[in-house]
Design a protein around this motif. Structure first.
Motif, PDB file in Angstrom:
ATOM      1  N   ARG A 147     -76.949  28.207  31.649  1.00  0.00           N
ATOM      2  CA  ARG A 147     -76.158  26.980  31.499  1.00  0.00           C
ATOM      3  C   ARG A 147     -74.755  27.376  31.063  1.00  0.00           C
ATOM      4  N   ALA A 148     -73.849  26.474  31.283  1.00  0.00           N
ATOM      5  CA  ALA A 148     -72.445  26.776  30.982  1.00  0.00           C
ATOM      6  C   ALA A 148     -72.261  26.997  29.491  1.00  0.00           C
ATOM      7  N   LEU A 149     -71.356  27.919  29.161  1.00  0.00           N
ATOM      8  CA  LEU A 149     -71.025  28.186  27.766  1.00  0.00           C
ATOM      9  C   LEU A 149     -70.131  27.064  27.238  1.00  0.00           C
ATOM     10  N   PRO A 150     -70.551  26.360  26.185  1.00  0.00           N
ATOM     11  CA  PRO A 150     -69.668  25.331  25.622  1.00  0.00           C
ATOM     12  C   PRO A 150     -68.450  25.977  24.971  1.00  0.00           C
ATOM     13  N   PHE A 151     -67.279  25.388  25.199  1.00  0.00           N
ATOM     14  CA  PHE A 151     -66.073  25.964  24.608  1.00  0.00           C
ATOM     15  C   PHE A 151     -64.998  24.904  24.425  1.00  0.00           C
ATOM     16  N   VAL A 152     -64.060  25.237  23.558  1.00  0.00           N
ATOM     17  CA  VAL A 152     -62.877  24.421  23.295  1.00  0.00           C
ATOM     18  C   VAL A 152     -61.658  25.294  23.574  1.00  0.00           C
ATOM     19  N   THR A 153     -60.734  24.764  24.356  1.00  0.00           N
ATOM     20  CA  THR A 153     -59.495  25.481  24.666  1.00  0.00           C
ATOM     21  C   THR A 153     -58.339  24.865  23.902  1.00  0.00           C
ATOM     22  N   ASP A 154     -57.652  25.698  23.147  1.00  0.00           N
ATOM     23  CA  ASP A 154     -56.427  25.266  22.476  1.00  0.00           C
ATOM     24  C   ASP A 154     -55.250  25.658  23.369  1.00  0.00           C
ATOM     25  N   PHE A 155     -54.862  24.731  24.253  1.00  0.00           N
ATOM     26  CA  PHE A 155     -53.736  25.000  25.147  1.00  0.00           C
ATOM     27  C   PHE A 155     -52.422  25.104  24.373  1.00  0.00           C
ATOM     28  N   VAL A 156     -52.339  24.436  23.250  1.00  0.00           N
ATOM     29  CA  VAL A 156     -51.136  24.332  22.419  1.00  0.00           C
ATOM     30  C   VAL A 156     -50.078  23.511  23.150  1.00  0.00           C
ATOM     31  N   ASP A 157     -49.512  24.067  24.221  1.00  0.00           N
ATOM     32  CA  ASP A 157     -48.529  23.370  25.049  1.00  0.00           C
ATOM     33  C   ASP A 157     -49.043  23.307  26.483  1.00  0.00           C
ATOM     34  N   VAL A 158     -48.375  22.517  27.319  1.00  0.00           N
ATOM     35  CA  VAL A 158     -48.670  22.506  28.749  1.00  0.00           C
ATOM     36  C   VAL A 158     -47.840  23.621  29.381  1.00  0.00           C
TER      37      VAL A 158
END
Length: 419
Positions: free
Chosen positions: A135-146
């Motif tokens: 199954r997909a790895l749950p994650f959070v991405t901190d893009f900070v800016d676009v």
């Protein structure tokens, strides 16, 4: 009630220490927040020899860690190859088997999810899987800016040139990946509501609530003019700009200021100096020191003495994304700040009260002259600025916000359901 500790792998595009510039400040304080409550595996790229000492500081926060050298020439070749074959320079630049191996080892040790800092780092968990059946790895991405919009801004400022075409191309390709990564993630984080709104507009099909805001903070106790001795650089008024000086928006800002407002300002106030304070100045920046009244410091151990000595701090940025920590730091040091509209975006402060905004060269000249001719006005504005920062910005609040998002995102996966 506090949730039980989780096992989280954290991946950073640069060394998250020392906290001496915008992205490192954010990375370090948010890493510490995660480490205060959870068990971490921490991997980061090292692209500056000066950052090698960071390992001894970061390692105590982690169950396992890896400092992975990112050499410029191989990264440049990967990026060029990607551009030529229809890919993104940014994604290829940070594609490294050492980081893939570290993530695989973390998966073998067992993790509940991933926190990745900077959009290109989302390539690692986006295509990873855990468990059996997979199954997909749950994650959070901190893009900070676009970041994709930053590349488009570069293209707009270059105009009709080959470099502008390359920047525009990278902006389009990176935007596609950012959308893919945000759809795969449990949350996509940005430093301000303005940046979050831009990303939502570029990706209107994202689920409601996927895009969230975690603001930056300021350590007002550390950035306290009462405990900092000003640098000794002689008499006369001093204007200061701080920032890493191989970063294109910072280079553009100081060049514009020196070419346009500075000659008139120095003509009416010959004792005025302008200090460009920051690491890795390019040859273009170093050559500015040949101009009358201009100081280029290069890397300094501590920017606070320069801010303590400054009569005015400036941010004449024409290209800016997110929140400019240089403004928050100068405000915390009780300096009167003059900034461009682009630099002010994302800062919760009152123009005309807590700081000043200038657009054209003539406005910059008039605004700075007004402060130089009325030091008491600048002193009062600096005091209001510091009070605003202490009231509005703090790293504890940012860390608690990140913990809330991460714990909510990964808790569901622990219980066997995808959020």
């Amino acid at each position: 009630m506090r949730r039980p500790a989780m096992r989280i792998v954290c991946l950073f595009h640069r060394t998250p220490w020392p906290p001496d510039k915008g992205d490192k400040l954010r990375a370090w304080h948010l890493l510490r927040a995660l480490a205060s409550r959870h068990e971490l595996d921490v991997g980061w790229f090292v692209d500056d020899p000066a950052d090698r000492a960071a390992e001894s500081v970061i390692a105590p926060l982690a169950r396992a860690h890896a400092a992975i050298p990112l050499k410029r020439l191989p990264a440049l070749l990967r990026g060029a190859s990607a551009l030529a074959s229809g890919g993104s320079l940014s994604i290829a630049w940070f594609r490294h088997r050492g980081m893939r191996r570290f993530l695989a080892e973390a998966l073998d040790r067992g993790i509940d999810g991933a926190y990745v800092f900077s959009g290109p780092m989302a390539q690692y968990p986006t295509f990873a899987s855990v468990g059996a059946p997979a199954r997909a790895l749950p994650f959070v991405t901190d893009f900070v800016d676009v970041d994709s919009l930053k590349w488009r801004d570069y293209a707009a400022h270059r105009r009709l040139s080959a470099l502008a075409l390359l920047h525009a191309c990278e902006g389009r390709r990176l935007a596609v990946f950012e959308g893919v990564a945000a759809r795969a993630a449990q949350a996509a984080l940005f430093v301000s509501e303005a940046e979050a709104e831009r990303f939502r507009a570029l990706n209107p099909d994202l689920p409601a609530g996927r895009v969230k805001v975690v603001e930056n903070g300021v350590d007002a106790d550390c950035l306290d003019p009462a405990v900092v001795r000003p640098v000794a650089v002689g008499d006369g008024p001093l204007i200061v700009f701080t920032g890493r000086m191989d970063y294109p928006p910072n280079i553009d800002a100081v060049r514009w200021f020196v070419d346009h407002p500075w000659p008139d300002l120095h003509a009416v106030c010959p004792g005025l100096r302008f200090a460009i304070v920051g690491a890795e100045p390019t040859r273009t920046v170093r050559r500015l020191a040949c101009r009358a009244g201009i100081i280029v410091t290069g890397r300094v151990a501590d920017i606070r003495p320069w801010l303590a000595r400054a009569d005015i701090a400036i941010a004449p940025l024409r290209i800016a994304r997110g929140v400019q920590n240089k403004l928050l730091e100068a405000m915390a040091m009780a300096r009167p700040v003059v900034a461009s509209p682009a630099a002010l975006e994302g800062i919760d402060a009152r123009p005309g009260e807590d700081l000043l905004c200038a657009r054209s060269a003539d406005e910059w000249i008039a605004t700075i002259r007004g402060l130089l001719e009325s030091p008491e006005k600048g002193k009062r504005m600096g005091e209001r600025a510091r009070a605003r920062v202490k009231e509005r910005y703090g790293w504890d609040a940012a860390g608690n916000r990140l913990l809330e998002i991460i714990e909510t995102a990964f808790a569901g996966d622990r219980e066997g359901r995808r959020i």
